[in-house]
Design an enzyme around this catalytic site. Structure first.
Site, PDB file in Angstrom:
ATOM      1  N   GLY A   1       0.824  -1.210   0.000  1.00 48.02           N
ATOM      2  CA  GLY A   1       0.000   0.000   0.000  1.00 48.02           C
ATOM      3  C   GLY A   1       0.853   1.252   0.000  1.00 48.02           C
ATOM      4  N   LEU A   2       1.211   1.661  -1.209  1.00 50.08           N
ATOM      5  CA  LEU A   2       2.159   2.788  -1.313  1.00 50.08           C
ATOM      6  C   LEU A   2       1.457   4.127  -1.549  1.00 50.08           C
ATOM      7  CD1 LEU A   2       4.991   1.066  -3.382  1.00 50.08           C
ATOM      8  CD2 LEU A   2       5.061   1.745  -0.968  1.00 50.08           C
ATOM      9  N   ALA A   3       0.471   4.444  -0.711  1.00 50.09           N
ATOM     10  CA  ALA A   3      -0.092   5.804  -0.750  1.00 50.09           C
ATOM     11  C   ALA A   3       0.779   6.659   0.193  1.00 50.09           C
ATOM     12  CB  ALA A   3      -1.552   5.769  -0.353  1.00 50.09           C
TER      13      ALA A   3
ATOM     14  N   MET B   1       0.920   7.352   3.427  1.00 45.81           N
ATOM     15  CA  MET B   1       1.461   6.786   4.672  1.00 45.81           C
ATOM     16  C   MET B   1       2.460   5.668   4.375  1.00 45.81           C
ATOM     17  SD  MET B   1       0.317   8.445   7.224  1.00 45.81           S
ATOM     18  CE  MET B   1       0.485   7.446   8.701  1.00 45.81           C
ATOM     19  N   GLY B   2       2.078   4.799   3.442  1.00 48.54           N
ATOM     20  CA  GLY B   2       2.932   3.656   3.115  1.00 48.54           C
ATOM     21  C   GLY B   2       4.300   4.091   2.614  1.00 48.54           C
TER      22      GLY B   2
ATOM     23  N   ASN C   1       2.269  -2.592  -4.363  1.00 46.86           N
ATOM     24  CA  ASN C   1       1.047  -1.789  -4.426  1.00 46.86           C
ATOM     25  C   ASN C   1       0.153  -2.385  -5.497  1.00 46.86           C
ATOM     26  OD1 ASN C   1      -0.156   0.892  -3.440  1.00 46.86           O
ATOM     27  ND2 ASN C   1      -0.423   1.026  -5.656  1.00 46.86           N
TER      28      ASN C   1
ATOM     29  N   VAL D   1      -3.210   0.084   3.655  1.00 43.94           N
ATOM     30  CA  VAL D   1      -4.199   0.457   2.636  1.00 43.94           C
ATOM     31  C   VAL D   1      -5.421   1.042   3.318  1.00 43.94           C
ATOM     32  CG1 VAL D   1      -3.382  -1.365   1.070  1.00 43.94           C
ATOM     33  CG2 VAL D   1      -5.336  -1.822   2.567  1.00 43.94           C
TER      34      VAL D   1
ATOM     35  N   SER E   1       0.160   7.145  14.153  1.00 42.92           N
ATOM     36  CA  SER E   1      -0.256   8.549  14.104  1.00 42.92           C
ATOM     37  C   SER E   1       0.907   9.465  13.757  1.00 42.92           C
ATOM     38  CB  SER E   1      -0.825   9.002  15.445  1.00 42.92           C
ATOM     39  OG  SER E   1      -1.143  10.372  15.366  1.00 42.92           O
TER      40      SER E   1
ATOM     41  N   LYS F   1      -5.728   4.045  19.336  1.00 45.10           N
ATOM     42  CA  LYS F   1      -5.541   5.002  18.237  1.00 45.10           C
ATOM     43  C   LYS F   1      -6.865   5.725  17.938  1.00 45.10           C
ATOM     44  CE  LYS F   1      -3.717   7.085  14.607  1.00 45.10           C
ATOM     45  NZ  LYS F   1      -4.643   7.349  13.573  1.00 45.10           N
TER      46      LYS F   1
ATOM     47  N   HIS G   1      -7.319   8.292  20.551  1.00 46.84           N
ATOM     48  CA  HIS G   1      -6.355   9.352  20.220  1.00 46.84           C
ATOM     49  C   HIS G   1      -6.979  10.302  19.195  1.00 46.84           C
ATOM     50  CE1 HIS G   1      -3.550  10.864  17.170  1.00 46.84           C
ATOM     51  NE2 HIS G   1      -2.650  11.001  18.113  1.00 46.84           N
ATOM     52  N   ASN G   2      -7.587   9.735  18.161  1.00 44.36           N
ATOM     53  CA  ASN G   2      -8.199  10.581  17.129  1.00 44.36           C
ATOM     54  C   ASN G   2      -9.377  11.376  17.682  1.00 44.36           C
ATOM     55  OD1 ASN G   2      -6.375   9.222  15.500  1.00 44.36           O
ATOM     56  ND2 ASN G   2      -7.783   9.027  13.794  1.00 44.36           N
TER      57      ASN G   2
ATOM     58  N   GLU H   1      -7.988  14.202  19.423  1.00 48.82           N
ATOM     59  CA  GLU H   1      -7.520  15.130  18.369  1.00 48.82           C
ATOM     60  C   GLU H   1      -8.689  16.002  17.876  1.00 48.82           C
ATOM     61  OE1 GLU H   1      -5.281  13.038  15.246  1.00 48.82           O
ATOM     62  OE2 GLU H   1      -6.438  14.174  13.784  1.00 48.82           O
TER      63      GLU H   1
ATOM     64  N   LYS I   1     -13.582  11.498   8.704  1.00 43.83           N
ATOM     65  CA  LYS I   1     -13.481  10.168   8.089  1.00 43.83           C
ATOM     66  C   LYS I   1     -14.131   9.072   8.919  1.00 43.83           C
ATOM     67  CE  LYS I   1      -9.578  10.261   4.912  1.00 43.83           C
ATOM     68  NZ  LYS I   1      -8.163   9.887   4.760  1.00 43.83           N
TER      69      LYS I   1
HETATM   70  P1  NBP Z   1      -5.437   5.564   1.581  1.00 41.96           P
HETATM   71  O1  NBP Z   1      -6.270   5.355   2.801  1.00 41.96           O
HETATM   72  O2  NBP Z   1      -5.802   6.667   0.676  1.00 41.96           O
HETATM   73  O3  NBP Z   1      -5.405   4.187   0.744  1.00 41.96           O
HETATM   74  C1  NBP Z   1      -4.772   4.111  -0.515  1.00 41.96           C
HETATM   75  C2  NBP Z   1      -4.020   2.812  -0.653  1.00 41.96           C
HETATM   76  O4  NBP Z   1      -4.906   1.698  -0.502  1.00 41.96           O
HETATM   77  C3  NBP Z   1      -3.386   2.670  -2.043  1.00 41.96           C
HETATM   78  O5  NBP Z   1      -2.137   2.049  -1.927  1.00 41.96           O
HETATM   79  C4  NBP Z   1      -4.392   1.766  -2.761  1.00 41.96           C
HETATM   80  O6  NBP Z   1      -3.842   1.086  -3.856  1.00 41.96           O
HETATM   81  C5  NBP Z   1      -4.733   0.838  -1.641  1.00 41.96           C
HETATM   82  N1  NBP Z   1      -5.939   0.037  -1.870  1.00 41.96           N
HETATM   83  C6  NBP Z   1      -7.239   0.393  -1.932  1.00 41.96           C
HETATM   84 BR1  NBP Z   1      -7.865   2.105  -1.814  1.00 41.96          BR
HETATM   85  N2  NBP Z   1      -8.074  -0.636  -2.130  1.00 41.96           N
HETATM   86  C7  NBP Z   1      -7.270  -1.710  -2.213  1.00 41.96           C
HETATM   87  C8  NBP Z   1      -7.529  -3.077  -2.413  1.00 41.96           C
HETATM   88  N3  NBP Z   1      -8.773  -3.552  -2.535  1.00 41.96           N
HETATM   89  N4  NBP Z   1      -6.478  -3.921  -2.482  1.00 41.96           N
HETATM   90  C9  NBP Z   1      -5.216  -3.465  -2.334  1.00 41.96           C
HETATM   91  N5  NBP Z   1      -4.900  -2.164  -2.129  1.00 41.96           N
HETATM   92  C10 NBP Z   1      -5.924  -1.292  -2.056  1.00 41.96           C
HETATM   93  O7  NBP Z   1      -3.895   5.717   1.989  1.00 41.96           O
HETATM   94  P2  NBP Z   1      -3.204   6.568   3.166  1.00 41.96           P
HETATM   95  O8  NBP Z   1      -3.780   7.946   3.270  1.00 41.96           O
HETATM   96  O9  NBP Z   1      -1.754   6.392   2.973  1.00 41.96           O
HETATM   97  O10 NBP Z   1      -3.642   5.792   4.499  1.00 41.96           O
HETATM   98  C11 NBP Z   1      -3.360   4.421   4.710  1.00 41.96           C
HETATM   99  C12 NBP Z   1      -3.989   4.013   6.031  1.00 41.96           C
HETATM  100  O11 NBP Z   1      -3.386   4.772   7.089  1.00 41.96           O
HETATM  101  C13 NBP Z   1      -5.487   4.281   6.123  1.00 41.96           C
HETATM  102  O12 NBP Z   1      -6.102   3.312   6.925  1.00 41.96           O
HETATM  103  C14 NBP Z   1      -5.552   5.611   6.806  1.00 41.96           C
HETATM  104  O13 NBP Z   1      -6.787   5.831   7.476  1.00 41.96           O
HETATM  105  C15 NBP Z   1      -4.394   5.498   7.791  1.00 41.96           C
HETATM  106  N6  NBP Z   1      -3.796   6.765   8.219  1.00 41.96           N
HETATM  107  C16 NBP Z   1      -3.668   7.801   7.356  1.00 41.96           C
HETATM  108  C17 NBP Z   1      -3.092   8.984   7.786  1.00 41.96           C
HETATM  109  C18 NBP Z   1      -2.905  10.134   6.824  1.00 41.96           C
HETATM  110  O14 NBP Z   1      -2.477  11.215   7.310  1.00 41.96           O
HETATM  111  N7  NBP Z   1      -3.154   9.991   5.541  1.00 41.96           N
HETATM  112  C19 NBP Z   1      -2.629   9.098   9.105  1.00 41.96           C
HETATM  113  C20 NBP Z   1      -2.730   8.014   9.957  1.00 41.96           C
HETATM  114  C21 NBP Z   1      -3.324   6.843   9.514  1.00 41.96           C
HETATM  115  P3  NBP Z   1      -3.932   1.711  -5.340  1.00 41.96           P
HETATM  116  O15 NBP Z   1      -2.750   2.602  -5.487  1.00 41.96           O
HETATM  117  O16 NBP Z   1      -3.871   0.519  -6.199  1.00 41.96           O
HETATM  118  O17 NBP Z   1      -5.253   2.436  -5.424  1.00 41.96           O
END
Ligand code: NBP
Length: 472
Positions: free
Chosen positions: A10-12, A14-15, A33, A74, A128, A182, A185-186, A189, A259
């Site tokens: 999961g390379l968004a 956070m990843g 990913n 993810v 977090s 967590k 925590h949110n 927040e 969210k």
């Molecule tokens: P997202 O929550 O936006 O998720 C995107 C990622 O999920 C992409 O890598 C996407 O792959 C993958 N994905 C999805 Br959508 N459906 C999938 C599936 N069916 N199979 C495999 N991969 C799938 O990413 P994020 O914002 O980095 O957050 C990741 C987690 O961390 C979430 O649970 C989020 O709530 C949590 N979090 C986020 C933050 C923040 O500040 N963003 C902070 C703390 C915790 P793809 O590229 O192929 O679409």
């Protein structure tokens, strides 16, 4: 290349940042990913780093050293189950799966049992700190079996934030305890953010410009309110819009998103009969903010005073500081009360001092006063409410007069301060030896024969009155 120490799916936002963090501590990391181009671009953008980009899950799993350590980052919900389903046939018993997303703790409990029954080891870990935390050092809240934590400890401790040399990660407890903490925590927040917004609204009505507010918040961040959220708020006030040159904050539409973790916190609090009125007010404030069209229409129909506050600026800064700090203490007191209640209910063996300690760095609610919260629970692990720790009792007793004045002034000017008010309402209710629930019990007995206890008889002895019949 040799086998990788760690794998991440999961390379968004956070990843990617977590991977760079893990790699920077000397570990080789395999990445995967769902959309392969994302993997390719990520690996290509970081030449020379110990990264292995896998085009398939099979390739990804084969590239990992045993026991495999696979972190899933993810979107929470169905995607986490989908990834786990596809990993199961590829992994060996004893391999470790870590879900680092914002999963609902009940989902984590279900996955913990599911994967445990299949012979895998599972950790649900709250992470977090957003993008920057993930890259430089987040606060991590892992649940699951203590024996699995022992295996993950070296990696988690090396990537987490550090405060006074202590890593901002600790084993929270079994099952879903990590994701649960967590979630709260949110919720805290949400409370912190809304309280800051209410302070801002009062200052706006007193004629403070964004530039002046930037100075106020910078000075607060140099004092006892020092925290990440106060710090970023100071920066927000200083930010100019490149297009118009105006303060950017004035151009941002006043409708807030959410969210779900705040809502989950409220549902859990109701289920546990714990009052988290500050967090509740914060969640509801976001909901009301999203009703922009209705609010605009109502603004010309429903009457109220002019939103003007005429208090000398320095005096107001001091008073709002006290109101904000007092309300913030309440928000944490409520959140920690919920954690303690749920921890006891689930027999998780939670340590509130350790939880407060790992929130001191890396996470969004990091704040100087978490040192004092940590100390309060280190001194007395059985503290029934944070307000009763001598340090916080002294603060609240000192703040309460200004706190009341700020709420009264705002209310008389028609400025909504739902989280400030909810916090003070909690404080006043909690310190009231007598509440009007005697009348409430009379009402309940009147219409439903629910019975009541008497002040002049021993507790537990129940009474019923034959109340007069009411006609009509
Ligand atoms: P997202 O929550 O936006 O998720 C995107 C990622 O999920 C992409 O890598 C996407 O792959 C993958 N994905 C999805 Br959508 N459906 C999938 C599936 N069916 N199979 C495999 N991969 C799938 O990413 P994020 O914002 O980095 O957050 C990741 C987690 O961390 C979430 O649970 C989020 O709530 C949590 N979090 C986020 C933050 C923040 O500040 N963003 C902070 C703390 C915790 P793809 O590229 O192929 O679409």
């Amino acid at each position: 290349m040799s086998n990788s120490d760690f794998g991440l799916i999961g390379l968004a936002v956070m990843g990617q940042n977590l991977v760079l963090n893990v790699e920077s501590r000397g570990f080789q990391v395999s990445v995967y990913n769902r959309t392969t181009t994302v993997t390719d671009e990520f690996v290509a953008a970081h030449p020379g780093k110990k990264l292995v980009g896998a085009k398939s899950l099979e390739e990804f799993v084969q590239s990992l050293a045993s026991p495999r350590k696979v972190m899933i980052m993810v979107k929470a919900g169905g995607p986490v189950d989908a990834v786990i389903e596809s990993l199961i046939p590829l992994l060996d018993k004893g391999d470790i799966i870590i879900d680092g997303g914002n999963s609902l703790y009940t989902d984590t409990e279900r996955r913990d049992k599911w994967l445990g029954d299949l012979g895998f080891r599972f950790i649900g870990a709250g992470v977090s700190g957003g993008e920057e935390g993930a890259r430089k050092g987040p606060s991590i809240m892992p649940g699951g079996p203590a024996s699995t934590w022992d295996v993950m400890k070296p990696i988690f401790e090396s990537i987490s934030a550090k405060v006074d040399g202590e890593p901002c990660v600790t084993h929270i407890g079994p099952g879903g305890a990590g994701h649960y903490v967590k979630m709260i925590h949110n919720g805290i927040e949400y409370g912190d953010m809304q309280l800051i917004c209410e302070a801002y609204n009062i200052f706006k009505a007193a004629g403070f410009t964004p530039a002046e507010l930037g100075e106020v918040f910078t000075s607060w961040n140099d004092g006892d309110l020092e925290s990440y959220l106060i710090q970023i708020t100071a920066e927000i006030f200083k930010q100019k819009d490149p297009e118009t040159g105006a303060a950017l904050v004035d151009l941002i539409l006043d409708t807030a998103g959410q969210k779900g973790t705040g809502k989950w916190t409220l549902i859990n609090a109701v289920e546990n009969a714990v009052v988290i009125s500050t967090i509740n007010a914060a969640v509801e404030a976001r909901i009301l903010s999203s009703m922009k069209d209705q609010r605009v229409a109502a603004s010309t129909i429903l009457q109220g005073p002019k939103a003007i506050i005429s208090v000398e600026k320095q005096e107001l800064v001091k008073k709002v500081h006290d109101a904000l700090f007092a309300s913030k203490i309440i928000s944490y007191a409520q959140g920690l009360d919920l954690i303690a209640t749920m921890g006891a209910e689930k027999s998780w063996g939670l340590d509130l001092a350790k939880i407060a300690a790992i929130w001191r760095g890396g996470c969004i609610i990091r704040a100087r006063f978490l040192n004092d919260i940590t100390e309060a629970y280190r001194t007395d692990a059985t503290l029934s409410n944070l307000m009763l720790a001598p340090f916080f009792t002294n603060l609240l007793n000192g703040f309460q007069e200004n706190w009341r004045q700020v709420i009264a002034t705002a209310t008389l000017a028609g400025i909504p301060v739902p989280a400030f008010s909810a916090s003070l309402g909690y404080y006043d209710s909690y310190r009231s030896a007598v509440l009007p629930a005697n009348l409430l019990q009379a009402q309940r007995d009147f219409f439903g024969a629910h019975t009541y206890e008497r002040t002049d008889k021993p507790r537990g002895e129940m009474f019923h009155t034959d109340w007069p019949e009411v006609i009509g």
